[in-house]
Design a protein around this motif. Sequence first.
Motif, PDB file in Angstrom:
ATOM      1  N   LYS A  26      -1.711  -4.699   9.007  1.00 24.44           N
ATOM      2  CA  LYS A  26      -1.058  -4.690   7.690  1.00 24.44           C
ATOM      3  C   LYS A  26       0.235  -5.504   7.738  1.00 24.44           C
ATOM      4  CE  LYS A  26      -0.530  -3.294   3.413  1.00 24.44           C
ATOM      5  NZ  LYS A  26      -1.386  -3.828   2.335  1.00 24.44           N
ATOM      6  N   TYR A  27       0.968  -5.373   8.816  1.00 19.13           N
ATOM      7  CA  TYR A  27       2.197  -6.151   9.013  1.00 19.13           C
ATOM      8  C   TYR A  27       1.880  -7.641   8.963  1.00 19.13           C
ATOM      9  CZ  TYR A  27       6.698  -7.309  11.396  1.00 19.13           C
ATOM     10  OH  TYR A  27       7.930  -7.802  11.748  1.00 19.13           O
ATOM     11  N   TYR A  28       0.810  -8.048   9.652  1.00 16.38           N
ATOM     12  CA  TYR A  28       0.400  -9.450   9.628  1.00 16.38           C
ATOM     13  C   TYR A  28       0.098  -9.910   8.199  1.00 16.38           C
ATOM     14  CZ  TYR A  28      -2.512 -13.582   9.957  1.00 16.38           C
ATOM     15  OH  TYR A  28      -3.035 -14.841   9.761  1.00 16.38           O
ATOM     16  N   GLU A  29      -0.654  -9.096   7.465  1.00 15.14           N
ATOM     17  CA  GLU A  29      -1.016  -9.462   6.093  1.00 15.14           C
ATOM     18  C   GLU A  29       0.222  -9.620   5.204  1.00 15.14           C
ATOM     19  OE1 GLU A  29      -3.652  -6.363   4.879  1.00 15.14           O
ATOM     20  OE2 GLU A  29      -5.209  -6.939   6.331  1.00 15.14           O
ATOM     21  N   LYS A 106      14.806  -7.369   2.036  1.00 15.72           N
ATOM     22  CA  LYS A 106      13.850  -6.885   1.027  1.00 15.72           C
ATOM     23  C   LYS A 106      12.428  -6.886   1.590  1.00 15.72           C
ATOM     24  CE  LYS A 106      16.479  -8.128  -3.108  1.00 15.72           C
ATOM     25  NZ  LYS A 106      16.626  -9.054  -4.244  1.00 15.72           N
ATOM     26  N   PHE A 107      12.072  -7.942   2.308  1.00 14.61           N
ATOM     27  CA  PHE A 107      10.760  -8.002   2.959  1.00 14.61           C
ATOM     28  C   PHE A 107      10.607  -6.848   3.950  1.00 14.61           C
ATOM     29  CE2 PHE A 107       8.628  -9.387   6.929  1.00 14.61           C
ATOM     30  CZ  PHE A 107       7.322  -9.353   6.480  1.00 14.61           C
ATOM     31  N   LEU A 108      11.617  -6.643   4.785  1.00 14.96           N
ATOM     32  CA  LEU A 108      11.549  -5.586   5.802  1.00 14.96           C
ATOM     33  C   LEU A 108      11.417  -4.202   5.166  1.00 14.96           C
ATOM     34  CD1 LEU A 108      14.272  -6.950   8.243  1.00 14.96           C
ATOM     35  CD2 LEU A 108      11.800  -6.994   8.596  1.00 14.96           C
ATOM     36  N   ASN A 109      12.151  -3.964   4.077  1.00 13.58           N
ATOM     37  CA  ASN A 109      12.039  -2.678   3.394  1.00 13.58           C
ATOM     38  C   ASN A 109      10.629  -2.457   2.840  1.00 13.58           C
ATOM     39  OD1 ASN A 109      14.676  -1.828   3.871  1.00 13.58           O
ATOM     40  ND2 ASN A 109      15.467  -2.799   2.012  1.00 13.58           N
ATOM     41  N   HIS A 110      10.022  -3.544   2.359  1.00 12.26           N
ATOM     42  CA  HIS A 110       8.646  -3.453   1.857  1.00 12.26           C
ATOM     43  C   HIS A 110       7.686  -3.124   3.010  1.00 12.26           C
ATOM     44  CE1 HIS A 110       5.365  -4.149  -0.925  1.00 12.26           C
ATOM     45  NE2 HIS A 110       4.807  -4.994  -0.072  1.00 12.26           N
ATOM     46  N   VAL A 111       7.872  -3.787   4.150  1.00 11.50           N
ATOM     47  CA  VAL A 111       7.036  -3.515   5.325  1.00 11.50           C
ATOM     48  C   VAL A 111       7.169  -2.055   5.750  1.00 11.50           C
ATOM     49  CG1 VAL A 111       6.731  -4.016   7.795  1.00 11.50           C
ATOM     50  CG2 VAL A 111       7.041  -5.900   6.176  1.00 11.50           C
ATOM     51  N   ILE A 112       8.409  -1.574   5.823  1.00 15.18           N
ATOM     52  CA  ILE A 112       8.664  -0.186   6.235  1.00 15.18           C
ATOM     53  C   ILE A 112       7.943   0.791   5.306  1.00 15.18           C
ATOM     54  CG2 ILE A 112      10.471   1.586   6.397  1.00 15.18           C
ATOM     55  CD1 ILE A 112      12.340  -0.830   7.287  1.00 15.18           C
ATOM     56  N   ASP A 113       8.000   0.530   3.999  1.00 13.72           N
ATOM     57  CA  ASP A 113       7.329   1.398   3.021  1.00 13.72           C
ATOM     58  C   ASP A 113       5.807   1.338   3.172  1.00 13.72           C
ATOM     59  OD1 ASP A 113       9.743   2.206   1.975  1.00 13.72           O
ATOM     60  OD2 ASP A 113       9.688   0.824   0.270  1.00 13.72           O
ATOM     61  N   GLU A 114       5.272   0.118   3.258  1.00 11.96           N
ATOM     62  CA  GLU A 114       3.819  -0.058   3.310  1.00 11.96           C
ATOM     63  C   GLU A 114       3.214   0.506   4.599  1.00 11.96           C
ATOM     64  OE1 GLU A 114       1.513  -1.632   1.039  1.00 11.96           O
ATOM     65  OE2 GLU A 114       3.183  -1.145  -0.293  1.00 11.96           O
ATOM     66  N   LEU A 115       3.965   0.391   5.697  1.00 12.90           N
ATOM     67  CA  LEU A 115       3.466   0.886   6.979  1.00 12.90           C
ATOM     68  C   LEU A 115       3.802   2.367   7.191  1.00 12.90           C
ATOM     69  CD1 LEU A 115       2.974  -2.112   7.389  1.00 12.90           C
ATOM     70  CD2 LEU A 115       4.023  -1.943   9.653  1.00 12.90           C
ATOM     71  N   GLU A 116       4.566   2.931   6.220  1.00 10.18           N
ATOM     72  CA  GLU A 116       4.990   4.335   6.280  1.00 10.18           C
ATOM     73  C   GLU A 116       5.712   4.652   7.583  1.00 10.18           C
ATOM     74  OE1 GLU A 116       1.379   6.520   5.512  1.00 10.18           O
ATOM     75  OE2 GLU A 116       1.489   6.148   3.355  1.00 10.18           O
ATOM     76  N   LEU A 117       6.632   3.758   7.949  1.00  6.00           N
ATOM     77  CA  LEU A 117       7.428   3.958   9.161  1.00  6.00           C
ATOM     78  C   LEU A 117       8.593   4.894   8.861  1.00  6.00           C
ATOM     79  CD1 LEU A 117       7.560   0.244  10.388  1.00  6.00           C
ATOM     80  CD2 LEU A 117       6.051   2.065  11.230  1.00  6.00           C
ATOM     81  N   LYS A 118       8.822   5.823   9.764  1.00  2.67           N
ATOM     82  CA  LYS A 118       9.909   6.792   9.601  1.00  2.67           C
ATOM     83  C   LYS A 118      11.057   6.438  10.551  1.00  2.67           C
ATOM     84  CE  LYS A 118       7.106   9.033   6.902  1.00  2.67           C
ATOM     85  NZ  LYS A 118       7.188   8.766   5.454  1.00  2.67           N
ATOM     86  N   GLU A 119      12.267   6.856  10.181  1.00  2.00           N
ATOM     87  CA  GLU A 119      13.466   6.637  11.000  1.00  2.00           C
ATOM     88  C   GLU A 119      13.663   5.158  11.353  1.00  2.00           C
ATOM     89  OE1 GLU A 119      14.689  10.608  13.197  1.00  2.00           O
ATOM     90  OE2 GLU A 119      12.933   9.706  14.146  1.00  2.00           O
ATOM     91  N   VAL A 120      13.556   4.328  10.313  1.00  2.00           N
ATOM     92  CA  VAL A 120      13.911   2.909  10.417  1.00  2.00           C
ATOM     93  C   VAL A 120      14.872   2.619   9.273  1.00  2.00           C
ATOM     94  CG1 VAL A 120      13.097   0.528  10.512  1.00  2.00           C
ATOM     95  CG2 VAL A 120      11.571   2.371  11.200  1.00  2.00           C
ATOM     96  N   CYS A 121      16.014   2.031   9.577  1.00  2.00           N
ATOM     97  CA  CYS A 121      16.918   1.632   8.502  1.00  2.00           C
ATOM     98  C   CYS A 121      17.224   0.143   8.618  1.00  2.00           C
ATOM     99  CB  CYS A 121      18.199   2.462   8.499  1.00  2.00           C
ATOM    100  SG  CYS A 121      19.342   2.091   9.827  1.00  2.00           S
ATOM    101  N   THR A 122      17.523  -0.470   7.486  1.00  2.00           N
ATOM    102  CA  THR A 122      17.874  -1.891   7.459  1.00  2.00           C
ATOM    103  C   THR A 122      19.329  -2.044   7.043  1.00  2.00           C
ATOM    104  OG1 THR A 122      17.126  -2.082   5.159  1.00  2.00           O
ATOM    105  CG2 THR A 122      15.523  -2.619   6.881  1.00  2.00           C
ATOM    106  N   ILE A 123      19.968  -3.071   7.575  1.00  2.00           N
ATOM    107  CA  ILE A 123      21.355  -3.388   7.224  1.00  2.00           C
ATOM    108  C   ILE A 123      21.424  -4.857   6.839  1.00  2.00           C
ATOM    109  CG2 ILE A 123      23.753  -3.439   7.956  1.00  2.00           C
ATOM    110  CD1 ILE A 123      23.076  -1.626  10.241  1.00  2.00           C
TER     111      ILE A 123
END
Length: 237
Positions: A26-29, A106-123
């Motif tokens: 999914k990350y690749y896509e 913004k891209f990274l936040n979308h990836v985090i949401d789509e992959l349902e990753l927990k305990e990841v924050c972006t700065i």
Amino acid sequence: MDNILDKKLRDIGIELNNRQLEQFNKYYELLIEWNKIMNLTGITEYEEVVEKHFVDSLVLVKVCDVKDIHTLIDVGTGAGFPGIPLKIAFPHIRVTLLDSLNKRIKFLNHVIDELELKEVCTIHGRAEDYARQEDYRESYDLCVSRAVANLATLSEYCLPYVRTGGLFISYKSGDIDEEMEGSEKAIQLLSGRVEEVVRFHLPGTDIYRSFVKINKVKKCSMKYPRKAGLPGKEPIK
């Protein structure tokens, strides 16, 4: 697709479950989809992304026992490498992704949401600024960076984030002997000590890689990092 990724990760001693393999695909896509509207990577073929981004991010296991890492910051993360592959493969790690470009965040936040990753924050911001904030300064077991910058500059960006006894590991390519020599003073002033430099080829490729593994031996002087822009323009010599 899963077979290629699974095999290449097994070659470096990492075994993933089906959910993790799905997350990588999914990350690749998402990477390819968003790359059409913004510059995230020049590498788009699946097998190349696997080798040069996913496996390259995870060969960190050659120099560091990742099971012992609980907090990690990826400075200059770009499209999320190595931070997101490390989070997928080692979900116990609390990960912070720092980048100066808001559209990448913004891209990274979308990836985090789509992959349902927990305990990841972006700065979104500059490494020099956040390294002075109490919530981030000397708070991490490990700081990693694949950013293209001189090692003296990277050390000033990264070592202030690392707790005493923690590690800064820089991903490097090519011959780095001269760069290592030129960064000795900076690393010392920033309370670091080079433990080892690990050189190797990525499995199944002709890509030559080096990891510079730096221990944080004591607290860093509040003089560092210097104000935004200076570490890049005037590296410590």
